[in-house]
Design a protein around this motif. Structure first.
Motif, mmCIF file in Angstrom:
data_model
loop_
_atom_site.group_PDB
_atom_site.id
_atom_site.type_symbol
_atom_site.label_atom_id
_atom_site.label_comp_id
_atom_site.label_asym_id
_atom_site.label_seq_id
_atom_site.Cartn_x
_atom_site.Cartn_y
_atom_site.Cartn_z
ATOM 1 N N ILE A 1 -4.897 -0.197 8.478
ATOM 2 C CA ILE A 1 -3.460 -0.403 8.281
ATOM 3 C C ILE A 1 -3.291 -1.237 7.021
ATOM 4 C CG2 ILE A 1 -1.341 -1.400 9.222
ATOM 5 C CD1 ILE A 1 -2.583 -1.095 12.022
ATOM 6 N N THR A 2 -2.510 -0.762 6.077
ATOM 7 C CA THR A 2 -2.187 -1.562 4.887
ATOM 8 C C THR A 2 -0.703 -1.858 4.875
ATOM 9 O OG1 THR A 2 -1.731 0.297 3.370
ATOM 10 C CG2 THR A 2 -4.027 -0.412 3.591
ATOM 11 N N VAL A 3 -0.357 -3.049 4.448
ATOM 12 C CA VAL A 3 1.038 -3.489 4.413
ATOM 13 C C VAL A 3 1.357 -3.989 3.009
ATOM 14 C CG1 VAL A 3 2.772 -5.001 5.436
ATOM 15 C CG2 VAL A 3 0.875 -4.171 6.841
ATOM 16 N N ALA A 4 2.183 -3.247 2.289
ATOM 17 C CA ALA A 4 2.704 -3.691 0.984
ATOM 18 C C ALA A 4 1.594 -4.168 0.055
ATOM 19 C CB ALA A 4 3.756 -4.783 1.181
ATOM 20 N N CYS A 5 0.563 -3.354 -0.111
ATOM 21 C CA CYS A 5 -0.517 -3.740 -1.016
ATOM 22 C C CYS A 5 -1.055 -2.513 -1.734
ATOM 23 C CB CYS A 5 -1.634 -4.454 -0.260
ATOM 24 S SG CYS A 5 -2.422 -3.469 1.030
ATOM 25 N N ASN A 6 -1.824 -2.762 -2.784
ATOM 26 C CA ASN A 6 -2.336 -1.661 -3.593
ATOM 27 C C ASN A 6 -3.747 -1.991 -4.074
ATOM 28 O OD1 ASN A 6 -2.508 0.694 -5.045
ATOM 29 N ND2 ASN A 6 -0.835 0.238 -6.448
ATOM 30 N N PRO A 7 -4.709 -2.148 -3.147
ATOM 31 C CA PRO A 7 -6.041 -2.585 -3.544
ATOM 32 C C PRO A 7 -6.812 -1.596 -4.402
ATOM 33 C CG PRO A 7 -5.997 -2.014 -1.211
ATOM 34 C CD PRO A 7 -4.587 -2.030 -1.683
ATOM 35 N N PHE B 1 -8.429 7.542 10.181
ATOM 36 C CA PHE B 1 -6.968 7.417 10.192
ATOM 37 C C PHE B 1 -6.549 6.220 9.339
ATOM 38 C CE2 PHE B 1 -2.914 5.877 12.033
ATOM 39 C CZ PHE B 1 -2.150 7.012 11.837
ATOM 40 N N MET B 2 -5.452 6.382 8.638
ATOM 41 C CA MET B 2 -4.914 5.293 7.818
ATOM 42 C C MET B 2 -3.395 5.366 7.845
ATOM 43 S SD MET B 2 -5.560 4.516 3.755
ATOM 44 C CE MET B 2 -4.459 3.426 2.830
ATOM 45 N N VAL B 3 -2.770 4.220 8.047
ATOM 46 C CA VAL B 3 -1.314 4.127 8.005
ATOM 47 C C VAL B 3 -0.932 3.030 7.010
ATOM 48 C CG1 VAL B 3 -1.249 2.568 9.998
ATOM 49 C CG2 VAL B 3 0.804 3.784 9.345
ATOM 50 N N SER B 4 0.088 3.295 6.208
ATOM 51 C CA SER B 4 0.550 2.323 5.210
ATOM 52 C C SER B 4 2.024 2.022 5.424
ATOM 53 C CB SER B 4 0.362 2.863 3.784
ATOM 54 O OG SER B 4 -1.004 2.958 3.448
ATOM 55 N N LEU B 5 2.361 0.733 5.438
ATOM 56 C CA LEU B 5 3.756 0.308 5.406
ATOM 57 C C LEU B 5 4.077 0.024 3.954
ATOM 58 C CD1 LEU B 5 2.904 -0.311 8.428
ATOM 59 C CD2 LEU B 5 4.718 -2.017 8.393
ATOM 60 N N ASP B 6 4.854 0.882 3.334
ATOM 61 C CA ASP B 6 5.079 0.749 1.897
ATOM 62 C C ASP B 6 6.273 1.592 1.488
ATOM 63 O OD1 ASP B 6 4.516 0.809 -1.117
ATOM 64 O OD2 ASP B 6 2.763 -0.278 -0.367
#
Length: 616
Positions: free
Chosen positions: A254-260, A279-284
């Motif tokens: 899970i990524t939240v408001a980031c861009n690694p 599986f990957m989910v992004s809050l963005d």
């Protein structure tokens, strides 16, 4: 992380981070920081330009130490062009001078420090003459700087991003605070001081002088064996944790408001690893270089539709305050509707960000996807109240304002905080209702001395010589035994309109001149046969990139600079504005295994590179 680690070891809490009291100082030493652009970073200081101008108008002086004559340096009284990565040797030289010349002045801190003799012994082998070549600042200039700093009654040394993103970032962070302490510029007007936040002030929790301090290395990363720091592993370990089979392999993210993919070293490797996730989910709000890999992107509503309260940055503020910012635009009523409660939000209307996060938290906790979020939030809040207040939990629960979600938690933080009403015990104290009713916020006054109140170390004292940091000095000593090379060194930089990658996709911020340029000193450009505006190639063992040259006498000779957060030309990213001026990603040249081993922070500065004309 280096700053938080050093502060945790010295004062007992990760967020006990002291900041400069700029309005009352007479000498401001600024090392590896550019507050004119960043507004302070780990020092919440809006309108730094105005504060600096007022300081100089009353006779104060500003000295900036940086490889580039930054925007902050251009408005200062003096600029010293340090060699990238040499900060630790400058700081050791300054401390050595303070001890050698009898300039130690602990003042009120004399009753609150542990380890002064150990610190004195630790810096004894690092005179300015020994580190001058490695830091690029002559020994006599170092001694003059140490004397001026130590003998100015109100002075402060501040170091930030540039001091942290290098091999000795943790040592730098420690030595900066140690220098302020031993010269009497700590916890006093015009020096380095601790803010006191109104809500959830980490450094007011617990009893003064009765803490456990902080611990690191409670576990190690599975593959690279990097030690845990503040509950985290380095971002540069993530790719290997996804790629490497075995027990504990990362399968979902899970990524939240980031861009690694853009903001961490070897982003190409991380991008490949993300494609291997189950599986990957992004809050963005964007499908950017990282969220393009997600199976599901959950967009938040506009920030203009939500309220805001600075929870963390108020703990780092130049002045104590409490401020609620209400929404600018009305919220779409469908966006907050919970289908379980009978609402039917359209696919176009993102629900409130906290609701999305709470839903994910419930699922991760084993709740069904249609769990009652109100009940889940109530249970979490009741558990916290029980932990804090025991038998009073239900009475306090009933008194909280704000409804479901973070507003109710904020009311708890304000009312139980250092300025709060104590749920009726202090009738004039802060509540959420009171803060919301103040359109311009509530001024809680200038920074005040807070030692020993703030201390949470096991000894109840300031730890001037943390063993983990003393041990790393062996490696600084070893580095001095190797002569400096003549290679070109790459550093990053910040700019007001492009501090982070998301800013490159906003038309109002992206317009104007090209800002992803390679700053090169004219002498270095001449040696490479490069002219202003010409395409240049930067390369090293990690890779190469091509960027337009911008000649700049503000650069230290032998140092070039690229801004971070660029490289918007990757397939699948949908940043339409940013794609018109994609720029290049300097992290292509960084080693994802190069870290400050104490804090785990990646080395992002002082990278050896080769410069040449780009060929077609």
């Amino acid at each position: 992380m280096p700053k938080q680690l050093a502060c945790g070891l010295m004062y007992g809490h990760w967020l006990s981070v002291p900041v400069p009291d700029l309005p009352r100082t007479d000498l401001f030493l600024c090392l590896g920081a550019n507050p004119m652009v960043s507004n302070g970073s780990l020092w919440t200081s809006p309108d730094y330009r105005g504060k600096a101008k007022a300081m100089r108008a009353r006779g104060g002086r500003i000295i900036v130490i940086d490889p580039r004559r930054t925007e902050t340096a251009q408005a200062a009284d003096e600029h010293l062009a340090i060699r990238p990565g040499g900060d630790v040797f400058l700081l050791l030289g300054l401390l050595h001078t303070v001890f050698e010349e009898g300039l130690v002045n602990l003042g009120r801190m004399a009753d609150h420090v542990e380890g002064l003799d150990a610190l004195r012994a630790a810096v004894a082998d690092f005179p300015p003459e020994r580190g001058a070549a490695h830091c690029g600042i002559a020994a006599d200039a170092q001694r003059r700087l140490a004397r001026e700093f130590a003998t100015t009654p109100k002075a402060v040394l501040y170091g930030r991003f540039g001091t942290c993103t290098q091999r000795f970032g943790s040592l730098n962070s420690w030595l900066i605070d140690a220098l302020n302490i031993v010269t009497g510029h700590f916890d006093t007007e015009g020096g380095l001081m601790f803010p006191k936040a109104a809500a959830f002030a980490a450094n007011t929790m617990g009893r003064p002088g009765q803490g456990k301090g902080v611990a690191t290395g409670r576990r190690q990363s599975r593959v690279g064996k990097a030690p845990e720091v503040m509950g985290e592993f380095p971002i540069s370990c993530l790719a290997e944790e996804i790629e490497t089979p075995g027990d504990g392999q990362v399968h979902a993210l899970i990524t939240v408001a980031c861009n690694p993919v853009l903001s961490s070293p070897n982003g190409a490797r991380l991008a490949r690893a993300l494609d291997g996730l189950d599986f990957m989910v992004s809050l963005d709000p964007y499908i950017n270089e990282t969220s393009r890999h997600a199976d599901l992107v959950l967009p938040p509503p506009s920030p203009l539709e939500d309220w805001h309260y600075d929870m963390v940055f108020a703990q780092l503020s130049w002045r104590n305050h409490a401020r609620w910012s209400g929404p600018v635009m009305p919220t779409d009523p469908d966006a907050n509707a919970d289908p379980r409660a009978g609402g039917s939000p359209s696919s176009e209307a993102p629900r409130a960000e906290w609701q999305t996060l709470l839903r994910l938290a419930a699922i991760v906790a084993g709740q069904p996807a249609d769990a009652d979020l109100q009940a889940f939030d109530d249970a979490a809040l009741r558990a916290e109240l029980k932990r804090q207040t025991g038998d009073h939990a239900e009475a306090i629960f009933a008194m909280l304002d704000g409804g479901a979600g973070p507003a109710r938690w904020l009311d708890l933080g304000l009312r139980s905080g250092p300025y709060g009403d104590g749920f009726g015990a202090k009738p004039d104290g802060l509540t959420l209702k009171q803060v919301r009713a103040a359109p311009n916020g509530i001024d809680l006054g200038e920074l005040q001395p807070r030692i020993p109140e703030v201390l949470r170390t096991a000894s109840g004292r300031i730890e001037l010589a943390p063993p983990a940091l003393l041990a790393d000095l062996v490696h600084a000593d070893a580095a001095l035994r190797h002569p400096t090379g003549d290679e070109l060194l790459l550093i990053g930089r910040r700019e007001t309109r492009s501090n982070n990658s998301w800013m490159h996709n906003l038309p109002v911020l992206a317009k104007g001149r090209d800002r992803c340029t390679l700053l090169v000193h004219p002498d270095d450009a001449a040696r490479a046969g490069l002219a202003d505006g010409q395409a240049a190639r930067l390369s090293n063992a990690r890779g190469s990139l091509i960027a337009p040259v911008a000649l700049s006498p503000d650069m230290r000779p032998g140092v070039v600079s690229l801004p971070h957060g660029w490289g918007h030309d990757l397939t699948g990213s949908r940043l339409s504005v940013a794609a018109r001026h994609p720029g290049v990603n300097m992290n292509l040249l960084l080693d994802d295994e190069a870290r400050d081993p104490v804090s785990g922070t990646s080395v992002l500065s002082g990278i050896p590179v080769r410069l040449s004309a780009a060929t077609s």
